[in-house]
Write an enzyme that holds these catalytic residues in place. Structure first.
Site, PDB file in Angstrom:
ATOM      1  N   VAL A 101      66.909  20.543   4.454  1.00  0.00           N
ATOM      2  CA  VAL A 101      67.830  21.388   5.308  1.00  0.00           C
ATOM      3  C   VAL A 101      67.356  21.028   6.825  1.00  0.00           C
ATOM      4  O   VAL A 101      66.085  21.355   7.095  1.00  0.00           O
ATOM      5  CB  VAL A 101      68.147  22.734   5.343  1.00  0.00           C
ATOM      6  CG1 VAL A 101      69.059  23.295   6.483  1.00  0.00           C
ATOM      7  CG2 VAL A 101      68.669  23.228   3.996  1.00  0.00           C
ATOM      8  N   LYS A 142      73.806  22.413   2.639  1.00  0.00           N
ATOM      9  CA  LYS A 142      72.711  22.890   3.590  1.00  0.00           C
ATOM     10  C   LYS A 142      73.206  24.544   3.801  1.00  0.00           C
ATOM     11  O   LYS A 142      72.152  25.325   3.573  1.00  0.00           O
ATOM     12  CB  LYS A 142      72.559  22.152   4.569  1.00  0.00           C
ATOM     13  CG  LYS A 142      71.907  20.646   4.301  1.00  0.00           C
ATOM     14  CD  LYS A 142      72.054  19.847   5.551  1.00  0.00           C
ATOM     15  CE  LYS A 142      71.536  18.448   5.224  1.00  0.00           C
ATOM     16  NZ  LYS A 142      71.632  17.453   6.101  1.00  0.00           N
ATOM     17  N   GLY A 186      73.461   2.630  12.131  1.00  0.00           N
ATOM     18  CA  GLY A 186      72.606   3.224  10.647  1.00  0.00           C
ATOM     19  C   GLY A 186      72.716   4.605  10.835  1.00  0.00           C
ATOM     20  O   GLY A 186      71.788   5.305   9.779  1.00  0.00           O
ATOM     21  N   VAL A 234      63.079   7.782   2.846  1.00  0.00           N
ATOM     22  CA  VAL A 234      62.314   8.943   3.277  1.00  0.00           C
ATOM     23  C   VAL A 234      60.778   8.585   2.127  1.00  0.00           C
ATOM     24  O   VAL A 234      59.681   8.983   2.698  1.00  0.00           O
ATOM     25  CB  VAL A 234      63.254  10.229   2.384  1.00  0.00           C
ATOM     26  CG1 VAL A 234      62.090  11.636   2.712  1.00  0.00           C
ATOM     27  CG2 VAL A 234      64.283  10.634   3.350  1.00  0.00           C
ATOM     28  N   GLY A 287      66.533  10.874   9.267  1.00  0.00           N
ATOM     29  CA  GLY A 287      65.453   9.795   9.772  1.00  0.00           C
ATOM     30  C   GLY A 287      64.334   9.790   8.854  1.00  0.00           C
ATOM     31  O   GLY A 287      64.033  10.741   8.271  1.00  0.00           O
TER      32      GLY A 287
END
Length: 409
Positions: A125, A198, A180, A11, A295
């Site tokens: 979230v 979350k 992945g 990230v 991702g």
């Protein structure tokens, strides 16, 4: 404005990439140029376009030119202490760290308010799905009543492989790891802990008081079998891992569990690594949020949107958050009524016996299923269902092969 990035993994690297690639559009939206001042990481990145790495947190903390810091380290240590010090020093913090927000969000939001800075967590979230900001802005005029969410891409991918490709849980998990989508240690995902954190954040924000993720009943998908998937398909349904929270007169309900959804349910068709969140309000009806829940770039885009929002409001605290929770505010989810799917061994139970008692009976053809069948119970509370399958209950003497809650639309 210069920003800091703490953690340069998937990230953090995505945040750096977006800032470099979209510099002009970011400047247009924020009103000023945003550049990366320092990046904190213990690793070396000799091939990175950035040459501003440090291994010392104090460098970021004491840099007067850094006004916003992206905390994308994950976990609570040292993220909690670092975030607290940054806010107390008058620097805003944005994060994708759902564990930190779920555990320490109440305290950190108060520190941000007391220091006239911001603590934003859109990316915590739903990855790149905008859900946090809509809850406290676009939907603020509505009295929200329920939120249902597919909040974890790993488990949704696994279940999709089981449903559409006929893979066993074990093989689907292995495929997720090879692609992945799952960590080497997938426990937080497959046991429901990630979804639970979350869910706690959504419940706290939507209903205004802190909900402790540690107190939310949480079941993952490790007990879901290919047979369960096939029985669900027989009566036109699919199995999804849901985070659920609902408002009541004297508190809120919340739970995380595998759920059987009719194929017409808005969340039933959300597959693979995608996330979906359905928000229900009294004046609103149902609203759906859908997109990639994980991702590098989807999550980084949500982090960057918070950075831009913070820069636009650099002299103003954005009102966001919830009040302290209280004992008894999180209500007992087992008191909620539902129907339940139960898979039984036919050698110990006769299908016609249950049909006469108001159960829906499901059977499947083939040698594999000749000694078993499934039933769907009448509506009952979780406590009544536990009694039903207990040693002294109506199903206590039978071999229960699986059990899953049904969630109605």
């Amino acid at each position: 404005m210069k920003i800091g990035i703490m953690g340069f993994g998937v990230v953090g690297g995505g945040v750096g990439e977006l800032i470099a690639t979209n510099a002009e559009s970011i400047k247009r939206r924020s009103g000023e140029e945003i550049t990366v001042g320092k990046i904190l990481d213990l690793r070396d990145f000799p091939d990175s376009q950035y040459k501003c790495f440090t291994k010392d947190f104090q460098v970021i903390l004491n840099d007067p030119e850094i006004g916003v810091v992206a905390e994308v380290m994950g976990g609570t240590k040292p993220a909690y202490e670092f975030t607290k010090q940054l806010l107390e020093a008058g620097k805003s913090v944005v994060t994708s760290n759902k564990e930190l927000v779920a555990k320490h969000g109440t305290e950190l939001l108060k520190i941000a308010k007391d220091n006239n800075v911001n603590y934003l967590f859109e990316a915590s979230v739903g990855g790149g799905i905008p859900i946090i900001r809509p809850l406290y802005t676009s939907l603020a005029a509505n009295e929200l009543t329920d939120i249902y969410g597919i909040l974890n891409g790993t488990t949704n991918y696994i279940l999709t492989q089981m449903i559409k490709e006929g893979e066993t849980f074990e093989n689907a998990l292995k495929g997720a790891q090879e692609n992945g989508y799952a960590e080497k240690d997938p426990t937080a995902d497959i046991e429901g802990h990630d979804t639970c954190r979350k869910t706690a954040i959504l419940a706290s924000l939507a209903f205004g008081k802190f909900v402790d993720s540690d107190e939310i009943p949480c079941d993952g998908i490790t007990k879901v079998t290919l047979e369960d998937v096939e029985y669900a398909a027989k009566f036109g349904a699919v199995i999804k891992l849901l985070g659920i929270t609902s408002r009541a007169e004297n508190g809120v309900y919340a739970m995380v569990c595998p759920a059987i959804l009719d194929s017409s349910h808005p969340l039933a068709g959300i597959d693979d690594v995608f996330n979906g969140i359905m928000v229900r309000g009294e004046g609103l009806g149902d609203v759906m949020f859908y997109g990639r829940g994980a991702g590098a770039l989807p999550t980084a885009s949500a982090v960057l949107s918070d950075i831009i929002d913070t820069v636009k409001h650099k002299d103003k605290h954005i009102r966001l958050g919830w009040s302290e929770g209280q004992e008894g505010y999180l209500l007992d989810a087992k008191t909620l009524p539902s129907r339940f799917y139960v898979r039984l061994s036919k050698t110990e139970a006769a299908p016609e016996t249950f049909a006469k008692k108001g159960y829906d009976v499901i059977t499947l053809d083939g040698e594999k299923y000749k000694d078993e069948f499934a039933v769907v119970t009448p509506e009952m509370t979780g406590y009544e269902f536990d009694k039903l399958v207990s040693v002294d209950g109506e199903l206590g003497g039978y071999n229960v092969l699986g059990k899953i809650r049904l969630v109605a639309e």
